[in-house]
Design a protein around this motif. Structure first.
Motif, PDB file in Angstrom:
ATOM      1  N   GLN A  48      71.777  37.543  49.650  1.00 36.81           N
ATOM      2  CA  GLN A  48      72.902  38.123  48.900  1.00 36.81           C
ATOM      3  C   GLN A  48      72.551  37.741  47.357  1.00 36.81           C
ATOM      4  N   CYS A  49      72.041  38.892  46.816  1.00 40.90           N
ATOM      5  CA  CYS A  49      71.821  38.676  45.243  1.00 40.90           C
ATOM      6  C   CYS A  49      73.041  38.997  44.576  1.00 40.90           C
ATOM      7  N   PRO A  50      73.322  38.185  43.404  1.00 40.24           N
ATOM      8  CA  PRO A  50      74.689  38.228  42.646  1.00 40.24           C
ATOM      9  C   PRO A  50      74.456  39.738  41.819  1.00 40.24           C
ATOM     10  N   GLY A  51      73.479  40.049  41.554  1.00 49.26           N
ATOM     11  CA  GLY A  51      73.242  40.988  40.887  1.00 49.26           C
ATOM     12  C   GLY A  51      72.974  42.589  41.473  1.00 49.26           C
ATOM     13  N   CYS A  52      72.228  42.335  42.542  1.00 54.16           N
ATOM     14  CA  CYS A  52      71.792  43.624  43.488  1.00 54.16           C
ATOM     15  C   CYS A  52      72.774  43.747  44.838  1.00 54.16           C
ATOM     16  N   GLY A  53      73.488  42.852  45.199  1.00 55.81           N
ATOM     17  CA  GLY A  53      74.239  42.991  46.485  1.00 55.81           C
ATOM     18  C   GLY A  53      73.169  42.295  47.756  1.00 55.81           C
TER      19      GLY A  53
ATOM     20  N   ALA B 160      63.948  34.554  47.116  1.00 55.52           N
ATOM     21  CA  ALA B 160      64.117  35.502  45.843  1.00 55.52           C
ATOM     22  C   ALA B 160      64.430  36.821  46.068  1.00 55.52           C
ATOM     23  N   CYS B 161      65.407  37.468  45.222  1.00 55.64           N
ATOM     24  CA  CYS B 161      65.794  39.104  45.444  1.00 55.64           C
ATOM     25  C   CYS B 161      64.489  39.838  45.199  1.00 55.64           C
ATOM     26  N   PRO B 162      64.347  40.804  46.189  1.00 58.52           N
ATOM     27  CA  PRO B 162      63.164  41.573  46.211  1.00 58.52           C
ATOM     28  C   PRO B 162      63.388  42.798  45.034  1.00 58.52           C
ATOM     29  N   ASP B 163      64.280  42.911  44.815  1.00 58.44           N
ATOM     30  CA  ASP B 163      64.615  44.028  43.495  1.00 58.44           C
ATOM     31  C   ASP B 163      64.283  43.436  42.160  1.00 58.44           C
ATOM     32  N   CYS B 164      65.082  42.166  41.725  1.00 53.23           N
ATOM     33  CA  CYS B 164      65.252  41.849  40.534  1.00 53.23           C
ATOM     34  C   CYS B 164      64.604  40.355  40.472  1.00 53.23           C
ATOM     35  N   GLY B 165      63.999  39.912  41.522  1.00 52.47           N
ATOM     36  CA  GLY B 165      63.215  38.677  41.335  1.00 52.47           C
ATOM     37  C   GLY B 165      64.113  37.503  41.226  1.00 52.47           C
TER      38      GLY B 165
HETATM   39 ZN   LIG Z   1      68.595  41.197  42.494  1.00 52.86          ZN
END
Ligand SMILES: [Zn+2]
Length: 413
Positions: free
Chosen positions: A83-88, A44-49
């Motif tokens: 590699q998060c699609p939203g946060c990079g 999971a992305c640590p910023d946006c989940g």
């Molecule tokens: Zn993210």
């Protein structure tokens, strides 16, 4: 035998994480456990989940874990950056440690547990890391607990100062007298510290105007601070601080008498101490000084009769007693005594308030002596911040949210 599953289970790791290699070096008293994730795992992305992010690359990190018998244990892992699609590209949080910490959660839990009863210096020696690293762990959990302090029921407050690094360097401590705990501590002892306290109340569910009683010393800074920032509060002057004014007057007279009468030199403690606590030698000394030196006899008598202010049947009697005491003291020819009487007269309302509230700062004096003892025992009090952290640990009754399995610790000393 493949010990990797054993260490995986012992560390409480769940997929995709597991121990892939252990490196045991008895001659260096070292155990390193290499932890890794299964290839192809997604995180999971640590910023946006956002779940199911692919791994971009990895960064190798190392955490100190609890000792394995007498061997220092470390966890080493390549931590994925997803590699998060939203946060990079983002570094993920591993389940066994806080982001940015070089200790595992279990190790931090142990350090916190020890901090309840051990000086930081001893903990640092025991786990063989620097004092500063131990302080950083404790500070994190104390700050977290302080951010959750609930001030919604704070109405009766005691404030006092304590010296931090050396003399003339102060921390002001605000105590919730109802719940007997430190709620706020800050650098300095100017009237602005009361403004900072009022702000803290507001940020923690409390209200400066809900504070109805304050106990403090007679310092003009606290008096001004309370008047300006705790508008509904009545002040009770702490009786030990009030008595101290008279102790200071006795000492001033003794010093000026000393110029002509060298025998008063050693009499300081005999004159200042409560007569009930004098040693037989001091009792003799006192008798001798007051028999020979009229000025000291007078100021001493005034200091001692002042104690009766707190033994009156009610506030009306106390008011009458105080008026008489002030009139007698003002008639003296001793300047230090007149000065003390003037300041007592000026602060009479707050002194007599004791008859309504019976508040004293005795509980704060207790905190003060614990703090000063801790300061003597440990290094690491160079910073105000560490001093304040220690004050909270000792007297904050904090709810420290320690990492499991030390689920919830209430710090009590
Ligand atoms: Zn993210």
């Amino acid at each position: 035998m493949d010990t990797n599953p054993l260490f995986t289970a012992a560390l409480g790791l769940i997929p995709p994480w597991c121990v892939v290699r252990t490196d045991f070096r008895p001659e260096q008293r070292l155990l390193e456990m290499q932890v890794d994730f299964k290839p192809g795992s997604r995180f999971a992305c640590p910023d946006c989940g956002s779940k199911d992010c692919g791994v971009h690359d990895t960064v190798e990190k190392r955490w100190r874990h609890m000792d394995f018998f007498q061997h220092q244990a470390y966890i080493i892992a390549r931590v994925p950056r997803v590699q998060c699609p939203g946060c990079g590209v983002r570094l993920i949080a591993v389940p066994w440690a806080r982001p940015g910490s070089g200790f595992t959660l279990l190790m931090e839990g142990l350090i916190l547990e020890m901090s309840r009863s051990m000086p930081i210096r001893n903990i640092a020696q025991l786990v063989r890391v620097s004092d500063n690293r131990v302080w950083r762990v404790i500070q994190h959990y104390v700050d977290d607990a302080v951010s959750r302090i609930d001030c919604s029921k704070v109405t009766v407050v005691g404030v006092d100062e304590t010296s931090a690094k050396k003399r003339h360097d102060y921390i002001s401590c605000f105590f919730d007298m109802t719940h007997k705990r430190l709620v706020f501590a800050t650098e300095g002892r100017e009237h602005q510290v009361v403004a900072a306290f009022a702000r803290f109340l507001g940020e923690h569910g409390g209200d400066a105007s809900a504070v109805t009683e304050v106990s403090c010393d007679m310092s003009p800074a606290f008096i001004k601070g309370v008047r300006d920032f705790l508008p509904e509060a009545e002040v009770t002057f702490d009786k030990f601080h009030v008595s101290k004014i008279l102790g200071d007057a006795v000492e001033r007279v003794r010093r000026s008498e000393w110029r002509t009468d060298k025998t008063v030199k050693g009499g300081r403690y005999a004159l200042l101490k409560n007569p009930a606590n004098l040693t037989p030698f001091q009792r003799e000394q006192l008798k001798d000084i007051t028999a020979r030196n009229a000025a000291l006899a007078e100021v001493y008598r005034r200091k001692e009769t002042f104690r009766d202010l707190y033994r009156q049947p009610d506030i009306v009697a106390a008011k009458g007693f105080l008026k008489g005491w002030i009139a007698t003291a003002m008639n003296s020819t001793l300047k230090p005594l007149i000065k003390a009487a003037k300041s007592i007269n000026h602060r009479a309302k707050g002194i007599l308030r004791w008859y309504t509230t019976h508040m004293t700062n005795a509980v704060l004096e207790g905190l003060n002596s614990l703090l000063q003892a801790a300061k003597r025992k440990a290094r690491g009090y160079r910073l105000h911040r560490t001093f304040i952290t220690m004050a909270y640990l000792i007297a904050g009754k904090l709810e420290l949210r320690a990492p499991s399995p030390f689920a919830c610790l209430t710090a009590t000393h």
